[in-house]
Design a protein around this motif. Structure first.
Motif, short mmCIF file in Angstrom:
data_model
loop_
_atom_site.label_atom_id
_atom_site.label_comp_id
_atom_site.label_asym_id
_atom_site.label_seq_id
_atom_site.Cartn_x
_atom_site.Cartn_y
_atom_site.Cartn_z
N GLU A 17 0.83 -1.20 0.00
CA GLU A 17 0.00 0.00 0.00
C GLU A 17 0.87 1.26 0.00
O GLU A 17 0.59 2.21 -0.73
CB GLU A 17 -0.92 0.00 1.22
CG GLU A 17 -1.89 1.16 1.27
CD GLU A 17 -2.84 1.08 2.44
OE1 GLU A 17 -3.17 2.13 3.02
OE2 GLU A 17 -3.25 -0.05 2.78
N VAL A 18 1.93 1.25 0.81
CA VAL A 18 2.83 2.40 0.86
C VAL A 18 3.54 2.57 -0.47
O VAL A 18 3.67 3.69 -0.98
CB VAL A 18 3.85 2.24 2.01
CG1 VAL A 18 4.84 3.40 2.02
CG2 VAL A 18 3.13 2.15 3.35
N VAL A 19 4.00 1.47 -1.06
CA VAL A 19 4.66 1.54 -2.36
C VAL A 19 3.69 2.05 -3.42
O VAL A 19 4.06 2.82 -4.31
CB VAL A 19 5.21 0.15 -2.77
CG1 VAL A 19 5.67 0.15 -4.23
CG2 VAL A 19 6.36 -0.24 -1.86
N GLY A 20 2.41 1.66 -3.30
CA GLY A 20 1.40 2.15 -4.24
C GLY A 20 1.27 3.65 -4.18
O GLY A 20 1.14 4.32 -5.22
N VAL A 21 1.31 4.21 -2.97
CA VAL A 21 1.24 5.67 -2.82
C VAL A 21 2.48 6.33 -3.38
O VAL A 21 2.40 7.29 -4.17
CB VAL A 21 1.06 6.05 -1.33
CG1 VAL A 21 1.17 7.56 -1.15
CG2 VAL A 21 -0.29 5.56 -0.81
N LEU A 22 3.66 5.83 -3.01
CA LEU A 22 4.91 6.42 -3.51
C LEU A 22 4.99 6.32 -5.03
O LEU A 22 5.51 7.23 -5.70
CB LEU A 22 6.11 5.70 -2.89
CG LEU A 22 6.28 5.83 -1.37
CD1 LEU A 22 7.48 5.03 -0.90
CD2 LEU A 22 6.42 7.29 -0.96
N GLY A 23 4.45 5.23 -5.59
CA GLY A 23 4.50 5.04 -7.03
C GLY A 23 3.80 6.13 -7.81
O GLY A 23 4.18 6.43 -8.95
N HIS A 24 2.77 6.75 -7.22
CA HIS A 24 2.07 7.83 -7.90
C HIS A 24 2.96 9.04 -8.11
O HIS A 24 2.68 9.89 -8.96
CB HIS A 24 0.83 8.25 -7.09
CG HIS A 24 -0.29 7.26 -7.11
ND1 HIS A 24 -0.87 6.82 -8.28
CD2 HIS A 24 -0.92 6.63 -6.10
CE1 HIS A 24 -1.83 5.96 -7.98
NE2 HIS A 24 -1.88 5.82 -6.68
N TYR A 25 4.02 9.13 -7.31
CA TYR A 25 4.90 10.30 -7.36
C TYR A 25 6.24 9.99 -8.02
O TYR A 25 7.19 10.76 -7.91
CB TYR A 25 5.13 10.84 -5.94
CG TYR A 25 3.85 11.37 -5.33
CD1 TYR A 25 3.53 12.72 -5.40
CD2 TYR A 25 2.94 10.51 -4.72
CE1 TYR A 25 2.35 13.20 -4.86
CE2 TYR A 25 1.75 10.98 -4.18
CZ TYR A 25 1.46 12.32 -4.26
OH TYR A 25 0.27 12.80 -3.73
N MET A 26 6.30 8.84 -8.71
CA MET A 26 7.51 8.45 -9.41
C MET A 26 7.20 8.21 -10.89
O MET A 26 6.09 7.79 -11.23
CB MET A 26 8.09 7.17 -8.80
CG MET A 26 8.55 7.33 -7.35
SD MET A 26 8.98 5.75 -6.56
CE MET A 26 10.33 5.21 -7.61
N ARG A 27 8.14 8.49 -11.74
CA ARG A 27 7.96 8.21 -13.15
C ARG A 27 8.01 6.69 -13.37
O ARG A 27 8.85 6.00 -12.81
CB ARG A 27 9.07 8.88 -13.98
CG ARG A 27 9.10 10.40 -13.86
CD ARG A 27 7.83 11.02 -14.42
NE ARG A 27 7.80 12.46 -14.25
CZ ARG A 27 8.21 13.32 -15.18
NH1 ARG A 27 8.68 12.88 -16.32
NH2 ARG A 27 8.14 14.61 -14.97
N GLY A 28 7.11 6.18 -14.17
CA GLY A 28 7.12 4.77 -14.49
C GLY A 28 6.36 3.92 -13.48
O GLY A 28 5.54 4.42 -12.70
N THR A 29 6.67 2.63 -13.48
CA THR A 29 5.95 1.65 -12.66
C THR A 29 6.85 1.12 -11.55
O THR A 29 8.03 0.89 -11.77
CB THR A 29 5.46 0.48 -13.54
OG1 THR A 29 4.53 0.99 -14.49
CG2 THR A 29 4.80 -0.60 -12.71
N VAL A 30 6.27 0.92 -10.37
CA VAL A 30 7.00 0.35 -9.24
C VAL A 30 6.33 -0.96 -8.85
O VAL A 30 5.13 -0.99 -8.59
CB VAL A 30 7.02 1.30 -8.03
CG1 VAL A 30 7.89 0.73 -6.92
CG2 VAL A 30 7.50 2.69 -8.43
N LEU A 31 7.10 -2.05 -8.80
CA LEU A 31 6.57 -3.36 -8.46
C LEU A 31 7.19 -3.86 -7.17
O LEU A 31 8.35 -3.57 -6.88
CB LEU A 31 6.87 -4.37 -9.58
CG LEU A 31 6.37 -4.02 -10.99
CD1 LEU A 31 6.82 -5.10 -11.98
CD2 LEU A 31 4.85 -3.89 -11.00
N VAL A 32 6.41 -4.62 -6.38
CA VAL A 32 6.92 -5.27 -5.16
C VAL A 32 7.08 -6.75 -5.46
O VAL A 32 6.14 -7.40 -5.93
CB VAL A 32 5.96 -5.07 -3.98
CG1 VAL A 32 6.49 -5.78 -2.73
CG2 VAL A 32 5.77 -3.58 -3.69
N HIS A 33 8.27 -7.29 -5.20
CA HIS A 33 8.54 -8.70 -5.50
C HIS A 33 9.26 -9.33 -4.32
O HIS A 33 10.21 -8.78 -3.80
CB HIS A 33 9.41 -8.80 -6.76
CG HIS A 33 9.63 -10.21 -7.21
ND1 HIS A 33 10.62 -11.00 -6.69
CD2 HIS A 33 8.98 -10.96 -8.13
CE1 HIS A 33 10.58 -12.19 -7.29
NE2 HIS A 33 9.60 -12.19 -8.16
#
Length: 318
Positions: free
Chosen positions: A257-273
């Protein structure tokens, strides 16, 4: 320290990590041999590697167009990529790639007066003095005709600082909710988990699916729809709309959930693996204006690694 030293010090434990070290030193025969041995040990590793490799091959077909004033826009390098992606990728990978390639929903953009992209916020000043700050990846439709002060939040999140007018009440519609201002500063999220939080003053909330009387929400209260019913909880008033100041507070929230929020403020896609990583809970204050550093801080706290595969694809894994 050269690449070989780094490999000997760090032993990849999953497909994403192997992809990155092999990409950095593709001609190392010893590294390739260790990878082949790792791959053969378990069948699930072969499936995981096939998915990672296929995803990367699709992403390489997409060419980023750099723009310093607006979110990165991606164009096709070859025809037919969309059909191949949807047909061949797993659901999760396809969703990530589709979001990266096509961006905001086209029909949504046609309905909205204002749209923000990834890593973009926007401040709108209405004629009556009301100020709206839109979060990234949001869509807003305004209507001030015939004295009707009404806004429809079609997607995303927005913070409203309203100029009160008892004769012409200000309303925000988000999904099944209608929020009427009673002189306030409040935050609204649209979508499956629509909610309203009040920083100052109070608002009246009517829920279309409910026959109950409108709910009066005061400063420091949050109204959420859960299982079709309205639920009111509390929050520190100063935390409401804190994202508009470039900050985000997490209280025992899942990493995903936190990564999802941070991802909105970053260029491109952020994945958790990584097994169980996304479900682990974290608390902390994160700086959205430097979301990439915030992601690294999150990773350090979870003993995870941030892999910048490209400028528009980041993987948090362990």
């Amino acid at each position: 320290m050269n690449v070989q030293d780094e490999v000997e010090e760090f032993q990849p434990s999953n497909a994403a990590e192997w992809f990155l070290v092999l990409r950095d030193d593709p001609d190392d025969a010893g590294l390739r041999a260790r990878f082949e041995l790792w791959l053969r040990e378990k069948p699930e590793r072969q499936r995981e590697w096939a998915q990672i490799a296929h995803t990367m091959s699709v992403l390489r077909r997409v060419e980023p167009i750099q723009d310093t004033t607006s979110p990165v826009v991606l164009k096709y390098r070859a025809k037919g990529v969309r059909r191949r992606v949807v047909a061949s990728l797993s659901f999760t990978a396809a969703a990530a790639v589709a979001g990266l390639i096509w961006g905001p929903d086209v029909l949504l953009c046609l309905r909205a007066d204002h749209v923000t992209g990834r890593a973009e916020t926007r401040t709108i000043a209405l004629g009556d003095g009301t100020q709206i700050i839109m979060a990234p990846e949001s869509a807003l439709d305004t209507d001030d005709t015939k004295g009707q002060r009404e806004v429809r939040l079609l997607k995303g999140e927005a913070l409203f600082t309203v100029t009160h007018d008892a004769v012409h009440p200000f309303r925000v519609k988000a999904g099944s909710l209608t929020i009427t201002d009673v002189g306030t500063v409040f935050d609204v999220k649209a979508g499956g988990a629509a909610d309203v939080a009040v920083r100052e003053g109070c608002v009246s909330i009517a829920h279309v699916a409910s026959h109950d009387a409108p709910v009066l929400l005061n400063a420091g209260q949050v109204f959420q729809i859960k299982a079709g019913k309205g639920v009111t909880t509390t929050i520190a008033p100063q935390e409401v709309g804190l994202w508009a100041q470039g900050l985000y507070v997490a209280h025992s929230q899942p990493v995903s959930e936190v990564v999802g929020v941070l991802g909105h403020y970053m260029r491109g896609t952020v994945l958790v693996h990584g097994h169980g990583l996304g479900a682990e809970t974290v608390s902390g204050l994160y700086k959205l204006s430097d979301a990439r550093s915030a992601l690294q801080t999150l990773a350090d706290g979870q003993n995870a690694r941030v892999w910048n595969v490209t400028s528009w694809l980041t993987i948090l894994n362990r």
